[in-house]
Design an enzyme around this catalytic site. Sequence first.
Site, PDB file in Angstrom:
ATOM      1  N   LYS A 189      36.785  25.497  42.878  1.00 35.14           N
ATOM      2  CA  LYS A 189      36.382  26.529  43.843  1.00 35.14           C
ATOM      3  C   LYS A 189      35.871  25.881  45.144  1.00 35.14           C
ATOM      4  CE  LYS A 189      37.830  29.160  40.720  1.00 35.14           C
ATOM      5  NZ  LYS A 189      37.370  30.238  39.903  1.00 35.14           N
TER       6      LYS A 189
HETATM    7  C1  LIG Z   1      37.610  31.022  38.595  1.00 36.75           C
HETATM    8  C2  LIG Z   1      37.561  32.480  38.517  1.00 36.75           C
HETATM    9  C3  LIG Z   1      36.803  33.160  37.556  1.00 36.75           C
HETATM   10  C4  LIG Z   1      36.136  32.475  36.416  1.00 36.75           C
HETATM   11  O1  LIG Z   1      35.271  31.481  36.791  1.00 36.75           O
HETATM   12  P1  LIG Z   1      34.925  30.284  35.740  1.00 36.75           P
HETATM   13  O2  LIG Z   1      33.815  29.580  36.451  1.00 36.75           O
HETATM   14  O3  LIG Z   1      36.162  29.479  35.604  1.00 36.75           O
HETATM   15  O4  LIG Z   1      34.506  30.921  34.481  1.00 36.75           O
HETATM   16  C5  LIG Z   1      36.732  34.531  37.623  1.00 36.75           C
HETATM   17  N1  LIG Z   1      37.389  35.209  38.562  1.00 36.75           N
HETATM   18  C6  LIG Z   1      38.154  34.610  39.483  1.00 36.75           C
HETATM   19  C7  LIG Z   1      38.842  35.439  40.512  1.00 36.75           C
HETATM   20  C8  LIG Z   1      38.283  33.218  39.481  1.00 36.75           C
HETATM   21  O5  LIG Z   1      39.058  32.630  40.392  1.00 36.75           O
END
Ligand SMILES: *Cc1c(COP(=O)(O)O)cnc(C)c1O
Length: 402
Positions: A189
């Site tokens: 992210k």
């Molecule tokens: C990455 C992501 C998640 C989940 O996050 P994690 O930290 O991997 O559990 C949820 N929603 C979206 C849109 C994502 O891109």
Amino acid sequence: MTLALPSDQEASGRTLGAEELEALREVIESGTLTSTKGKQVPGLEERFAALTGSAHAVACSSGTAAVHVAIAALDPEPGDEVVTTPITDMGALTPILFQGAVPVFADVDPRTGNVTAETIEAALSERTRAVVVTHLFGNPCEMEPITALAAARGLPVIEDCAQAYLARSAGRTVGTIGALGCFSLQQGKHVTTGEGGLVVTDDPALARRARLFVNKAWPYGEPNPDHEFLALNYRLSELQGAVARAQLDKLEGVVRRRVAMAERLTAALEGLEGIDTPWVAPGNEHTYWKYCLRVDPARVPGGPQALAAELRLGGIASAPRYIQKPAFQCAVFSNQRTFGESRWPFTLARPEAVDYSPERYPGTFRALDRVLVLPWNERYTEEHVDHLAGSIRRALAKVVGP
Ligand SMILES: *Cc1c(COP(=O)(O)O)cnc(C)c1O
């Protein structure tokens, strides 16, 4: 000529450095690694609330946990429906089931892969309890009509901003437009502590429930504490909190660089036949978790797959489809694989709420059939972008032919 692009899966594409190391050293030397006693996670929450302009932020162990916390804060009854999108991370969907509610999928705008007020409205019923929107790839949903629709029906909106840090819709920062906003700090992210999450809200009652849900519903610091309801330990550690805090100091720069380089690529690809650069709704600001092209299979033989194969020969990675299939075609939904043999909470659902016939989702299939996802990060330079643009032009010319 090939040029290695930086990757968000290791140091080349991340902003991790001396600041994170120094913060980690402080935590280790303090000997306090739990956020119930430490200062890093509370500091992170304060900083993130200020950065987004929210009254409250609650840290948790992942983006999936963040969505679970947001759903649990709303406390749906078993079988209540939560309208959401079939093009998202599975971590945005399974928490709805764990909380006993039924995800109901709205179709999406094929230009963005995002739900719209129109597609959400078509999925509403008497049983709808909340709406969860994902701002896909960093490109915000058109929030004004969505919040108008939700307000008219008295429905809270949860914004999943895991891919959309500091993106804006009609001048407002995503995550602060609905009742609750959810973020992820996972490796790939905008900012990361490996795993982690954040929830923001302006509502003090939702904030209290969110914080309780992260802490086994134990109200630290309040008189006469009790485990008030069913909840989990979803805490972030002080080690993660320290790294996340240092990362947040870099977030605005990260977003600025991602946007500047994405705009450079868009300009460089202007006018190419058969591919469209990202469509952003008027008044919205995209913060480019990924950079997505839409490839028209009528003009580019073989569509995104053919272009991806040609790009791969030139050393450029890309992902046709993003997710291989819409969420409702994954086993957890198509076979209702939940708790033992029970199929609960699907057993509580209206038949129409779990009717995943493809003809109900034309925008979803069109979006997935056309999208080509290019990895993106804040370490892309003008040289990287120009190399990428040249590679795409050459690959397209090869696929389209003379
Ligand atoms: C990455 C992501 C998640 C989940 O996050 P994690 O930290 O991997 O559990 C949820 N929603 C979206 C849109 C994502 O891109």
